[in-house]
Write an enzyme that holds these catalytic residues in place. Structure first.
Site, PDB file in Angstrom:
ATOM      1  N   LYS A  58       0.879  -1.233  -0.015  1.00 14.17           N
ATOM      2  CA  LYS A  58      -0.124  -0.001   0.037  1.00 14.17           C
ATOM      3  C   LYS A  58       0.744   1.276   0.068  1.00 14.17           C
ATOM      4  CE  LYS A  58      -4.002  -2.254   2.296  1.00 14.17           C
ATOM      5  NZ  LYS A  58      -4.542  -2.453   3.561  1.00 14.17           N
ATOM      6  N   GLN A 102      -5.012  -1.034   9.770  1.00 15.29           N
ATOM      7  CA  GLN A 102      -5.042  -2.561   9.205  1.00 15.29           C
ATOM      8  C   GLN A 102      -5.807  -3.299  10.195  1.00 15.29           C
ATOM      9  OE1 GLN A 102      -3.904  -3.365   6.125  1.00 15.29           O
ATOM     10  NE2 GLN A 102      -3.815  -5.434   6.073  1.00 15.29           N
ATOM     11  N   ASP A 125     -11.380   3.324   4.324  1.00 16.19           N
ATOM     12  CA  ASP A 125     -11.991   2.150   4.205  1.00 16.19           C
ATOM     13  C   ASP A 125     -13.501   1.989   4.086  1.00 16.19           C
ATOM     14  OD1 ASP A 125     -10.139   0.014   4.199  1.00 16.19           O
ATOM     15  OD2 ASP A 125      -9.531   0.365   6.519  1.00 16.19           O
TER      16      ASP A 125
HETATM   17  N1  LIG Z   1      -8.359  -1.844   7.294  1.00 14.40           N
HETATM   18  C1  LIG Z   1      -8.280  -2.775   6.046  1.00 14.40           C
HETATM   19  N2  LIG Z   1      -8.643  -2.456   5.274  1.00 14.40           N
HETATM   20  C2  LIG Z   1      -8.157  -3.516   4.195  1.00 14.40           C
HETATM   21  O1  LIG Z   1      -8.450  -2.960   2.833  1.00 14.40           O
HETATM   22  C3  LIG Z   1      -7.720  -4.678   4.292  1.00 14.40           C
HETATM   23  C4  LIG Z   1      -7.323  -4.854   5.835  1.00 14.40           C
HETATM   24  N3  LIG Z   1      -7.679  -4.035   6.708  1.00 14.40           N
HETATM   25  N4  LIG Z   1      -7.004  -5.955   6.384  1.00 14.40           N
HETATM   26  C5  LIG Z   1      -6.343  -6.975   5.192  1.00 14.40           C
HETATM   27  C6  LIG Z   1      -7.279  -7.034   3.937  1.00 14.40           C
HETATM   28  C7  LIG Z   1      -6.526  -7.840   2.827  1.00 14.40           C
HETATM   29  N5  LIG Z   1      -6.575  -6.750   1.977  1.00 14.40           N
HETATM   30  C8  LIG Z   1      -6.012  -7.175   0.533  1.00 14.40           C
HETATM   31  C9  LIG Z   1      -5.260  -6.094  -0.055  1.00 14.40           C
HETATM   32  C10 LIG Z   1      -4.618  -6.439  -1.516  1.00 14.40           C
HETATM   33  C11 LIG Z   1      -4.728  -7.612  -1.994  1.00 14.40           C
HETATM   34  C12 LIG Z   1      -3.857  -8.389  -3.022  1.00 14.40           C
HETATM   35  O2  LIG Z   1      -3.405  -7.197  -3.765  1.00 14.40           O
HETATM   36  N6  LIG Z   1      -3.732  -9.443  -3.644  1.00 14.40           N
HETATM   37  C13 LIG Z   1      -2.881  -9.897  -4.585  1.00 14.40           C
HETATM   38  C14 LIG Z   1      -2.104 -10.837  -4.032  1.00 14.40           C
HETATM   39  C15 LIG Z   1      -1.065 -10.519  -3.095  1.00 14.40           C
HETATM   40  C16 LIG Z   1      -0.452 -11.848  -2.632  1.00 14.40           C
HETATM   41  O3  LIG Z   1       0.346 -12.439  -3.453  1.00 14.40           O
HETATM   42  O4  LIG Z   1      -0.206 -12.070  -1.374  1.00 14.40           O
HETATM   43  C17 LIG Z   1      -3.862 -10.484  -5.624  1.00 14.40           C
HETATM   44  O5  LIG Z   1      -5.135 -11.158  -5.187  1.00 14.40           O
HETATM   45  O6  LIG Z   1      -3.776 -10.621  -6.789  1.00 14.40           O
HETATM   46  C18 LIG Z   1      -4.905  -8.826  -1.018  1.00 14.40           C
HETATM   47  C19 LIG Z   1      -5.726  -8.327   0.172  1.00 14.40           C
HETATM   48  C20 LIG Z   1      -6.891  -5.563   2.249  1.00 14.40           C
HETATM   49  N7  LIG Z   1      -7.418  -5.621   3.437  1.00 14.40           N
END
Ligand SMILES: Nc1nc(=O)c2c([nH]1)NC[C@@H]1CN(c3ccc(C(=O)N[C@@H](CCC(=O)O)C(=O)O)cc3)C=[N+]21
Length: 303
Positions: A58, A102, A125
């Site tokens: 991020k 987070q 968020d």
């Molecule tokens: N307050 C808060 N807001 C959030 O938005 C929040 C959070 N807490 N806690 C955790 C989760 C999880 N999350 C992700 C964001 C991007 C990918 C992402 O980019 N994933 C890639 C793969 C990444 C990898 O390889 O691990 C994909 O799907 O292609 C995944 C998960 C946002 N979150």
């Protein structure tokens, strides 16, 4: 294995890159007009390795979009009072347009209390009850990033959503409920399914748009998918991948992709689907918050 000749694989990674480019252009305009870049603060409590990677991604993408990144990494023992004090400082800081704490937070901290402490105008968020209520009542506000990204991907393959049957599996405040509200606002006929839903496969087979946000690896099977449906897979599950070597893991969604791709009209992969859109929409929301707070008008990408 062959996919249906017309199955479209929705490239969330490419869509997110394009969205981030548009956000970066608008952030540059904002800087030119206001003399400062939009600012996003991300707070991580504890050292969960997966969360740590997300927070780093991020921060990196925030800087790449020409925005100011304020990263706060606090030890796992941080007290609720200390975290609330940091949120109060960020609320008062004019250089900070967006605040993300987070989740999940350590068990000794009341996450709901922290969410409600964030200034709703900076709640990128979209988790504050004020923003949830605004979404429900059709007022402008900050919309949760993952459902917003899902809606953008759905619209990229099907611009006319009115009257379509949408089934959302999952009823969390973070994905399921706001996703249902966004689809309702698009005049879909919306069903929210969950762990107590009777005959989930039959409910899913009605869906022109099927959004899976349950956190159970590959739970949605191919024969749950109506032929031609749009399938959006929100799940990010790490499962053992012995075929890649001992102790190796891989990411899978909540949908059995190899089966569903045979029936879907369009489907998001994992990784490379919804995940990258979540971060791109976070940057979009930080820009939107900067615009709403200052009244400086730039072109904020919309769903
Ligand atoms: N307050 C808060 N807001 C959030 O938005 C929040 C959070 N807490 N806690 C955790 C989760 C999880 N999350 C992700 C964001 C991007 C990918 C992402 O980019 N994933 C890639 C793969 C990444 C990898 O390889 O691990 C994909 O799907 O292609 C995944 C998960 C946002 N979150």
């Amino acid at each position: 294995m062959t996919t249906h000749p017309t199955t479209r694989i929705i490239d969330g990674k490419a869509f997110a890159e394009g969205l981030r480019r548009r956000v970066a252009d608008a952030a540059a305009d904002f800087l030119a007009r206001s003399g400062r870049a939009p600012g996003l603060a991300v707070v991580l409590v504890g050292d969960d390795p997966a969360s740590s990677v997300y927070v780093r991604n991020k921060a990196q993408q925030t800087v790449e979009a020409g925005m100011a990144s304020f990263e706060h990494r606090l030890p796992a023992e941080t007290s609720e009072a200390e975290l609330l004090a940091l949120v109060a400082r960020l609320n008062a800081d004019d250089a900070v347009d967006g605040i993300l704490v987070q989740l999940p937070l350590p068990a000794h901290i009341d996450a709901q209390k922290v969410i409600e402490a964030i200034d709703p105008a900076k709640d990128v968020d979209g988790f504050h009850p004020a923003n949830a209520g605004r979404l429900m009542t059709g007022l402008p506000g900050l919309v949760p990033c993952t459902p917003l990204g899902c809606l953008m991907l759905i619209r990229s393959v099907q611009p006319a959503l009115a009257g379509l049957e949408a089934v959302v599996i999952g009823r969390s405040n973070i994905v399921g409920k706001p996703m249902a509200q966004l689809l309702l606002a698009e005049s879909c006929t919306v069903t929210i399914a969950h762990s107590k839903t009777r005959d989930l496969p039959s409910v899913c087979r009605r869906a022109d748009i099927l959004v899976a946000a349950v956190g159970r690896p590959q739970m949605v099977r191919g024969d749950w998918v109506k032929p031609g449906a749009i399938v959006i897979d929100v799940g990010i599950n790490r499962v053992p991948a012995p075929e890649r070597g001992e102790g190796k893991m891989r990411l899978v969604g909540d949908v059995a992709y190899d089966e569903a791709v045979e029936r879907a009209g369009a489907i998001t992969p994992v990784p490379g689907g919804v995940g990258p859109m979540t971060i791109a929409c976070l940057l979009r929301n930080a820009l939107a918050a900067a615009v709403a707070r200052t009244g400086i008008v730039v072109d904020v990408p919309s769903a």
